[in-house]
Write a protein that holds these residues in place. Structure first.
Motif, PDB file in Angstrom:
ATOM      1  N   ALA A 103      -3.883   5.258   0.530  1.00 54.00           N
ATOM      2  CA  ALA A 103      -4.234   6.668   0.703  1.00 54.00           C
ATOM      3  C   ALA A 103      -5.554   6.816   1.455  1.00 54.00           C
ATOM      4  CB  ALA A 103      -4.320   7.341  -0.666  1.00 54.00           C
ATOM      5  N   MET A 104      -6.523   5.955   1.147  1.00 57.41           N
ATOM      6  CA  MET A 104      -7.814   6.039   1.825  1.00 57.41           C
ATOM      7  C   MET A 104      -7.681   5.703   3.304  1.00 57.41           C
ATOM      8  SD  MET A 104     -11.336   3.876   1.188  1.00 57.41           S
ATOM      9  CE  MET A 104     -10.610   2.363   1.813  1.00 57.41           C
ATOM     10  N   PHE A 105      -6.893   4.689   3.628  1.00 51.58           N
ATOM     11  CA  PHE A 105      -6.740   4.283   5.017  1.00 51.58           C
ATOM     12  C   PHE A 105      -6.089   5.382   5.855  1.00 51.58           C
ATOM     13  CE2 PHE A 105      -6.903  -0.663   4.801  1.00 51.58           C
ATOM     14  CZ  PHE A 105      -8.171  -0.564   4.240  1.00 51.58           C
ATOM     15  N   ALA A 143      -3.624  18.566   3.277  1.00 52.55           N
ATOM     16  CA  ALA A 143      -2.493  18.099   4.076  1.00 52.55           C
ATOM     17  C   ALA A 143      -2.508  16.577   4.168  1.00 52.55           C
ATOM     18  CB  ALA A 143      -2.548  18.722   5.467  1.00 52.55           C
ATOM     19  N   SER A 144      -3.695  15.989   4.252  1.00 49.91           N
ATOM     20  CA  SER A 144      -3.766  14.528   4.244  1.00 49.91           C
ATOM     21  C   SER A 144      -3.258  13.975   2.920  1.00 49.91           C
ATOM     22  CB  SER A 144      -5.211  14.063   4.483  1.00 49.91           C
ATOM     23  OG  SER A 144      -6.019  14.283   3.346  1.00 49.91           O
ATOM     24  N   GLY A 145      -3.415  14.759   1.847  1.00 48.48           N
ATOM     25  CA  GLY A 145      -2.880  14.344   0.561  1.00 48.48           C
ATOM     26  C   GLY A 145      -1.368  14.256   0.548  1.00 48.48           C
ATOM     27  N   VAL A 146      -0.692  15.078   1.388  1.00 47.92           N
ATOM     28  CA  VAL A 146       0.767  15.015   1.480  1.00 47.92           C
ATOM     29  C   VAL A 146       1.194  13.651   2.006  1.00 47.92           C
ATOM     30  CG1 VAL A 146       2.800  15.994   2.603  1.00 47.92           C
ATOM     31  CG2 VAL A 146       0.988  17.499   1.785  1.00 47.92           C
ATOM     32  N   LYS A 147       0.548  13.220   3.098  1.00 49.34           N
ATOM     33  CA  LYS A 147       0.855  11.890   3.642  1.00 49.34           C
ATOM     34  C   LYS A 147       0.534  10.798   2.623  1.00 49.34           C
ATOM     35  CE  LYS A 147       0.374  12.598   8.612  1.00 49.34           C
ATOM     36  NZ  LYS A 147      -0.336  12.138   9.840  1.00 49.34           N
ATOM     37  N   ALA A 148      -0.590  10.960   1.921  1.00 47.09           N
ATOM     38  CA  ALA A 148      -0.993   9.948   0.943  1.00 47.09           C
ATOM     39  C   ALA A 148       0.023   9.863  -0.201  1.00 47.09           C
ATOM     40  CB  ALA A 148      -2.381  10.270   0.404  1.00 47.09           C
ATOM     41  N   LEU A 149       0.578  11.010  -0.617  1.00 50.60           N
ATOM     42  CA  LEU A 149       1.576  10.992  -1.684  1.00 50.60           C
ATOM     43  C   LEU A 149       2.835  10.252  -1.257  1.00 50.60           C
ATOM     44  CD1 LEU A 149       1.395  14.595  -3.222  1.00 50.60           C
ATOM     45  CD2 LEU A 149       0.740  12.439  -4.301  1.00 50.60           C
ATOM     46  N   ILE A 150       3.250  10.484  -0.018  1.00 46.85           N
ATOM     47  CA  ILE A 150       4.424   9.769   0.485  1.00 46.85           C
ATOM     48  C   ILE A 150       4.155   8.271   0.526  1.00 46.85           C
ATOM     49  CG2 ILE A 150       5.948   9.496   2.475  1.00 46.85           C
ATOM     50  CD1 ILE A 150       5.426  12.457   3.107  1.00 46.85           C
ATOM     51  N   ALA A 152       1.978   6.679  -1.339  1.00 46.31           N
ATOM     52  CA  ALA A 152       1.910   6.208  -2.726  1.00 46.31           C
ATOM     53  C   ALA A 152       3.310   5.964  -3.281  1.00 46.31           C
ATOM     54  CB  ALA A 152       1.167   7.228  -3.582  1.00 46.31           C
ATOM     55  N   ALA A 153       4.248   6.847  -2.949  1.00 48.81           N
ATOM     56  CA  ALA A 153       5.632   6.660  -3.415  1.00 48.81           C
ATOM     57  C   ALA A 153       6.228   5.379  -2.845  1.00 48.81           C
ATOM     58  CB  ALA A 153       6.473   7.871  -3.016  1.00 48.81           C
ATOM     59  N   VAL A 154       5.922   5.089  -1.577  1.00 45.89           N
ATOM     60  CA  VAL A 154       6.420   3.860  -0.953  1.00 45.89           C
ATOM     61  C   VAL A 154       5.856   2.629  -1.673  1.00 45.89           C
ATOM     62  CG1 VAL A 154       6.367   2.468   1.157  1.00 45.89           C
ATOM     63  CG2 VAL A 154       6.786   4.925   1.301  1.00 45.89           C
ATOM     64  N   VAL A 155       4.560   2.645  -1.967  1.00 52.62           N
ATOM     65  CA  VAL A 155       3.929   1.511  -2.649  1.00 52.62           C
ATOM     66  C   VAL A 155       4.503   1.340  -4.054  1.00 52.62           C
ATOM     67  CG1 VAL A 155       1.750   0.554  -3.485  1.00 52.62           C
ATOM     68  CG2 VAL A 155       1.826   1.756  -1.303  1.00 52.62           C
ATOM     69  N   LYS A 172       2.529  11.761 -16.440  1.00 55.55           N
ATOM     70  CA  LYS A 172       1.596  10.769 -15.905  1.00 55.55           C
ATOM     71  C   LYS A 172       1.744  10.631 -14.392  1.00 55.55           C
ATOM     72  CE  LYS A 172       0.905   8.048 -20.103  1.00 55.55           C
ATOM     73  NZ  LYS A 172       0.917   6.704 -20.716  1.00 55.55           N
ATOM     74  N   LEU A 173       2.960  10.733 -13.896  1.00 51.16           N
ATOM     75  CA  LEU A 173       3.158  10.685 -12.451  1.00 51.16           C
ATOM     76  C   LEU A 173       2.541  11.904 -11.776  1.00 51.16           C
ATOM     77  CD1 LEU A 173       6.825   9.337 -12.176  1.00 51.16           C
ATOM     78  CD2 LEU A 173       4.690   8.101 -11.756  1.00 51.16           C
ATOM     79  N   LEU A 174       2.578  13.042 -12.457  1.00 54.51           N
ATOM     80  CA  LEU A 174       1.898  14.230 -11.929  1.00 54.51           C
ATOM     81  C   LEU A 174       0.393  13.988 -11.867  1.00 54.51           C
ATOM     82  CD1 LEU A 174       1.978  17.184 -10.998  1.00 54.51           C
ATOM     83  CD2 LEU A 174       1.867  17.863 -13.418  1.00 54.51           C
ATOM     84  N   GLY A 175      -0.144  13.340 -12.908  1.00 58.58           N
ATOM     85  CA  GLY A 175      -1.562  12.988 -12.889  1.00 58.58           C
ATOM     86  C   GLY A 175      -1.891  12.028 -11.766  1.00 58.58           C
ATOM     87  N   VAL A 176      -0.982  11.085 -11.485  1.00 60.10           N
ATOM     88  CA  VAL A 176      -1.163  10.172 -10.357  1.00 60.10           C
ATOM     89  C   VAL A 176      -1.230  10.956  -9.053  1.00 60.10           C
ATOM     90  CG1 VAL A 176      -0.004   8.384  -8.994  1.00 60.10           C
ATOM     91  CG2 VAL A 176      -0.120   8.169 -11.478  1.00 60.10           C
ATOM     92  N   ALA A 177      -0.320  11.933  -8.895  1.00 63.04           N
ATOM     93  CA  ALA A 177      -0.302  12.745  -7.670  1.00 63.04           C
ATOM     94  C   ALA A 177      -1.618  13.504  -7.495  1.00 63.04           C
ATOM     95  CB  ALA A 177       0.874  13.718  -7.713  1.00 63.04           C
ATOM     96  N   VAL A 178      -2.146  14.055  -8.582  1.00 60.22           N
ATOM     97  CA  VAL A 178      -3.403  14.793  -8.502  1.00 60.22           C
ATOM     98  C   VAL A 178      -4.544  13.874  -8.084  1.00 60.22           C
ATOM     99  CG1 VAL A 178      -5.120  16.089  -9.830  1.00 60.22           C
ATOM    100  CG2 VAL A 178      -2.687  16.549 -10.158  1.00 60.22           C
ATOM    101  N   ALA A 179      -4.596  12.675  -8.676  1.00 60.33           N
ATOM    102  CA  ALA A 179      -5.658  11.725  -8.325  1.00 60.33           C
ATOM    103  C   ALA A 179      -5.556  11.293  -6.868  1.00 60.33           C
ATOM    104  CB  ALA A 179      -5.586  10.502  -9.247  1.00 60.33           C
TER     105      ALA A 179
END
Length: 286
Positions: A103-105, A143-150, A152-155, A172-179
């Motif tokens: 997500a950071m990258f 919007a960058s969080g949208v890409k990061a969520l996708i 994260a799902a791949v990982v 807990k997965l919702l909490g993961v998405a928020v983080a």
């Protein structure tokens, strides 16, 4: 004059006088502040999803690096047991750190996009609209969080295939998405802030490459904070990536974590990043 409706003057109870040529037309007040922010965030997220729909190669190419980290680094260090992980396999310990790293990258080079928008004249057009600058930055950040969520799902899918035992609890997965979104918002705003200082894509690329790995290694993504030397531990305590990884690890693996502190730091960092990037947006557009 019949059929003519008088228009009241601003701040006055009396209608404007006279005939039809004396009517005072009062434009509506521009939408400002919090009323525009949700619409802007949603609009930016939709734009990002449309880009991914038209070109999915980015998803495939970005999945290569986390897969290599998990396959090579994770599997190897699981066998040699060189890093204390509190009794869980090292590849399990590593997986949340790779989610945060991926997500950071994605987010850390987000400033390149806004420089491109400036060069194309898009940023100037956005700045002359009544939309607050903070809303523009917030929209791009989340919007960058949208890409990061996708990503994260791949990982998570790759880690599951490799046998990593992670929770599937929806809360807990919702909490993961928020983080993930909060962390991505901060790092994208950091990138936009740097863009507002250096003003060119080449300089931003150089600085982005120079800070990504130090941020990654100065966190608990690869090893616990407890085994770090004192100076590195001090740096990790002011690194938002550390708190993001701690939250992800606690939610996905059930390890001891400090969720209230983690979310508090991530939210504060995101607000601080949006404020800093918003203040430099005008300089970037000159």
């Amino acid at each position: 004059m019949s059929g003519t409706h008088a228009i009241r003057r601003p701040g006055s109870a009396e209608p404007a006088g006279g005939g039809p040529f004396d009517l005072l037309l009062v434009p509506p007040n521009p939408r400002m502040g919090w009323r525009v922010l949700p619409a802007r965030v949603v609009a930016m997220c939709v734009v990002e999803l449309q880009k991914l729909r038209h070109d999915r190669t980015e998803l495939y190419t970005r999945a290569v690096q986390p897969a290599l980290w998990l396959l090579i680094f994770g599997e190897t260090f699981t066998r040699i047991k060189a890093i204390p992980t509190g009794g869980i396999p090292y590849i399990d310990f590593l997986a949340p750190g790779i989610i945060a790293q991926s997500a950071m990258f994605i987010a850390i080079f987000y400033g390149i996009m806004i420089i491109w928008e400036r060069d194309a004249g898009i940023l100037t057009k956005l700045l002359v609209t009544p939309t607050p600058r903070s809303a523009l930055i917030s929209g791009k950040a989340f919007a960058s969080g949208v890409k990061a969520l996708i990503q994260a799902a791949v990982v998570i899918v790759i880690a599951t295939v490799l046998g990593v035992a992670m929770t599937w609890n929806p809360l807990k997965l919702l909490g993961v998405a928020v983080a993930v979104v909060l962390g991505s918002a901060f790092f994208s705003c950091l990138s936009i802030t740097i863009a507002g200082i250096v003003l060119t894509r080449d300089r931003l690329m150089g600085i982005g490459q120079a800070i990504t790995m130090p941020l990654f290694f100065a966190s608990n993504a690869l090893y616990p904070v407890a085994i770090m030397p004192g100076w590195l531990r001090a740096i990790s305590l002011v690194n938002p990536l550390t708190y993001q990884v701690d939250a992800l690890r606690g939610l996905l693996l059930g390890t001891p974590s400090h969720l209230l502190l983690d979310y508090g730091v991530l939210a504060f960092a995101a607000v601080l990043g949006i404020t800093a990037a918003s203040s430099l947006l005008g300089r970037l557009a000159r």
